[in-house]
Write an enzyme that holds these catalytic residues in place. Structure first.
Site, short mmCIF file in Angstrom:
data_model
loop_
_atom_site.label_atom_id
_atom_site.label_comp_id
_atom_site.label_asym_id
_atom_site.label_seq_id
_atom_site.Cartn_x
_atom_site.Cartn_y
_atom_site.Cartn_z
N GLY A 108 85.71 12.12 13.04
CA GLY A 108 85.70 12.68 11.49
C GLY A 108 85.43 13.82 11.47
O GLY A 108 85.48 14.86 12.58
N SER A 109 84.68 14.61 10.58
CA SER A 109 84.55 15.99 10.18
C SER A 109 83.55 16.41 11.17
O SER A 109 83.65 17.76 11.18
CB SER A 109 84.22 16.04 8.63
OG SER A 109 84.93 15.58 7.89
#
Length: 486
Positions: free
Chosen positions: A215-216
């Site tokens: 993810g981020s």
């Protein structure tokens, strides 16, 4: 009469020579075959005839041996088995060994030549020295903080010392007690079947062997790649990125979880985790640049050993521009182990140099004399020192003013990055909550620790802020434990 006696003596001598030749054939040429025969119990009996050496944490053994008074005499015991299972693995008379029990088996079982100054003597006498010990790099207080923080939720924690690569904590949850697999008999078989049938997979070492979409948290890699490549020269300059962002070559629009990301700078995009800006920056860096940057951080390395093997973290090397955009924000086929993401944070904290992670500091003989000491190795530069300095500033803003405020520690400098990784068909699965970070005392001292936390069954909040809610408090507890030891 003398002649017949002479012929009889010759015949007896011939029989003696034939006997000696056969003995040599059995003991030399066919010894390996007999030794490997499943019906031969002698190797197993000899293996468990003496206590096994210990695995230690902070100088104290977390393993032991118990005299079972059975044919396979000594069984393995564990202290705080579930807490240290991702480190020790198991040593079973029925199912073999895993993790450090396997990687350091020659030392622990007493078969390593380095355990004796005269290894040939043990070969001739068919004996062996006592099992040696393996001293780990794990810190007991950090291990306990990570284990307590996960509180049985599915997930993992990996913490490393940026300047050396020492693994300071390695936790996988839910866990299990390796002691239930130590001996033989129906109880051991039943425990093995039960553990393998458990849908929570307690024997899976999520910190080393499971890969997740990061993810981020992967935006740290993308931002570093952009700075090193010169794609971004001013982190505070607007990027002219629309919100939502059209994925290149498609009609698909990439949204943001929050607001305020239109035309945001890269600094703001890291601080508030703007998908649109970082996806566009990844496309601008290009496939070759992003692939090379990911490789420098440790992705696509199938040979990582700590000394137990670590699953390969993946960043695709052949993608279309729209796939590259998603990969640049830690989605599509990008996958990483928690240890890999701890390495990303460690590289930033260590001025851009990535140290090889390792779990065993030294091995010793049973009397404490050294056998081997770990060599600290550099895996090269993940980014330039100037880029690392800028990334440190961006990660500090995430904790002080952005999405990672739950990781803040009074009296310490903390840098971090939140992440929520979508997964499942149509992203229908509960998002994985991520947080990666590093911490150091105020006053310019080197960073004490870099941490990665992933929680599989976090609250299903659609946005990077869930990493702050579910994973950041665990990372903070581990960092506080690291700082308290200084």
């Amino acid at each position: 009469m003398i002649r017949y006696i002479r012929w009889c003596a010759y015949f007896c001598a011939l029989l003696l020579v034939a006997l000696l030749v056969n003995v040599g054939r059995v003991q030399v040429w066919e010894a390996a075959g007999y030794g490997a025969n499943p019906a031969n119990k002698r190797p197993a009996i000899e293996r468990y005839a003496e206590p096994r050496g210990d695995i230690t944490v902070d100088g104290r053994p977390v393993t032991g041996s118990r005299d079972s008074r059975q044919l396979l005499r000594y069984e393995r015991t564990y202290k705080n088995g579930p807490l240290y299972a991702p480190v020790t693995g198991f040593a079973s008379q029925t199912y073999g060994t895993s993790f450090l029990e396997r990687a350091e088996d020659p030392v622990l079982s007493g078969t390593d030549p380095g355990l004796s100054a005269f290894p040939l003597w043990y070969e001739l006498s068919r004996g062996r020295p006592g099992g040696g010990d393996a001293a780990t790099t794990i810190r007991a207080n950090m291990q306990l903080a990570a284990y307590t923080g996960l509180a049985g939720k599915r997930g993992a924690v990996a913490a490393v010392e940026p300047a050396t690569g020492k693994i300071l904590a390695l936790v996988s949850s839910p866990s299990y007690d390796p002691a239930v697999l130590s001996g033989t008999g129906p109880k051991v078989k039943e425990a093995w079947e039960k553990l393998n049938a458990d849908p929570a997979k307690p024997m899976l070492n999520r910190a080393l062997r499971e890969t997740y979409p990061p993810g981020s948290t992967f935006k740290i890699v993308t931002a570093a790649a952009a700075l090193d490549a010169g794609v971004v020269t001013d982190v505070d300059a607007p990027t002219e990125t629309p919100d939502p962002y059209p994925l290149p070559g498609t009609s698909t629009l990439l949204p943001n979880a929050g607001t305020g990301c239109a035309d945001a700078s890269m600094a703001d995009a890291v601080q508030w985790s703007c998908n649109t800006v970082m996806a566009k920056i990844g496309v601008q860096v290009g496939l070759r640049g992003m692939t090379e940057a990911a490789r420098r951080f440790g992705f696509n390395d199938a040979g990582l050993r700590v000394p137990a093997w670590v699953s390969r973290s993946n960043f695709d090397t052949d993608m279309s521009p729209d796939q590259l955009a998603l990969s640049s924000i830690g989605q599509f086929n990008t996958k990483a182990t928690p240890l890999q993401m701890a390495m990303v944070a460690a590289a930033v904290a260590n001025g851009g140099e990535l140290k090889a992670p390792y779990l065993v500091d030294r091995t010793t003989q049973d009397d404490g004399d050294p056998v081997r000491r770990a060599d600290q190795r550099s895996l090269g530069r993940a980014m330039t020192p100037l880029t690392a300095m800028r990334m440190q500033e961006l990660m500090v803003k995430v904790v002080e003013h952005g999405t990672g405020r739950n990781a803040a520690i009074p009296g310490a400098v903390v840098g971090g990055k939140t992440g929520t990784a979508q997964h499942g068909v149509g992203n229908a699965g509960t998002p994985y909550a991520w947080f990666i970070s590093w911490a150091k005392p105020e006053g310019g001292r080197p960073p004490a620790v870099a941490v990665a936390v992933v929680v599989e069954d976090a609250s299903a909040v659609r946005g990077d802020i869930s990493g702050n809610g579910a994973a950041a408090p665990i990372a903070r507890a581990v960092m506080e434990a690291a700082l308290s030891a200084r």
